[in-house]
Design an enzyme around this catalytic site. Sequence first.
Site, PDB file in Angstrom:
ATOM      1  CD  GLN A  39      -1.231  -0.225   3.674  1.00 53.69           C
ATOM      2  OE1 GLN A  39      -2.398  -0.542   3.460  1.00 53.69           O
ATOM      3  NE2 GLN A  39      -0.774  -0.074   4.906  1.00 53.69           N
ATOM      4  CG  ASN A 150      -2.078  -1.249  -4.074  1.00 52.35           C
ATOM      5  OD1 ASN A 150      -2.655  -0.652  -4.984  1.00 52.35           O
ATOM      6  ND2 ASN A 150      -2.475  -1.167  -2.818  1.00 52.35           N
ATOM      7  CB  CYS A 151      -2.944  -6.316  -1.386  1.00 51.23           C
ATOM      8  SG  CYS A 151      -1.467  -7.323  -1.172  1.00 51.23           S
ATOM      9  CG  MET A 152      -1.576  -4.123   4.595  1.00 52.40           C
ATOM     10  SD  MET A 152      -2.164  -4.904   6.113  1.00 52.40           S
ATOM     11  CE  MET A 152      -3.838  -4.252   6.182  1.00 52.40           C
TER      12      MET A 152
END
Length: 262
Positions: A39, A150-152
């Site tokens: 992120q 993207n993710c975390m």
Amino acid sequence: MADGRILTLEGIHNFRDFGGYPVAGGRRLKTGRLWRSGQHHGATDADLAQVATLGLTAVYDLRTDKERALHPCRRPEGFAAAIHHAASPSLENAPHIAAARAVPRQRDAASAREGLRRNYGRIAFRPELTALVGRMLADLANGEQAILINCMAGKDRTGIAVAAVHLAAGVHKDDIIADYLLTNTAGDVEARIRAGAETIKATTGTIDEDVLRVLMGVEAEYLEAAFAEMREKYGSERGWLEQELGAGAALRERLRENLTEA
């Protein structure tokens, strides 16, 4: 090429180019077109200046509504890329956070590792994830130019999404795993682990260092667990692409035309 594909930033972790790999038929994925990261909540102004040079046309943010509300991404001024979000699921936590919540009963690295392995057998079939990844593959087949996933933490959900692109393009399984494992060495690993620790500890409380490092790392067996579930349910990874993501043969061929070069 591992060092050349990694973009070392201050507040965005695990940022790298997942193009450049050979594909079946003697061609190669283009570089500078396919990016992955964690992120962007902690992005510095200098980070944003570098992101602005990439010419991104689309961002696929795999985080939940809750995650995005808690950690909104910073964007460069005048950022024009289309930003696509996953629908909010009933499961509101990142896979490594979900695994962390199960750990306090045992408090050891082995149980954390097993929790992640089990989660990978499920996340490749989460409806909100497969819907957005399917859309991403269709966009790439239809000429999307430069994307970011993207993710975390940029490792679990992003790992599945990147694997989908690689599988659709015909990247060899060994290279898919090698790219996935770069999470363990890309950029400032200790800064990435510290950033992840803040979120994990806020959710689960104090956690042992060895458990934390398992939760913030990746192992080949995790992605292999997802591949095994794809084969169990659909007969092959290609079956998963076709039946779960809607990426049939014609779409995959158009995707390869857009993303590869001689």
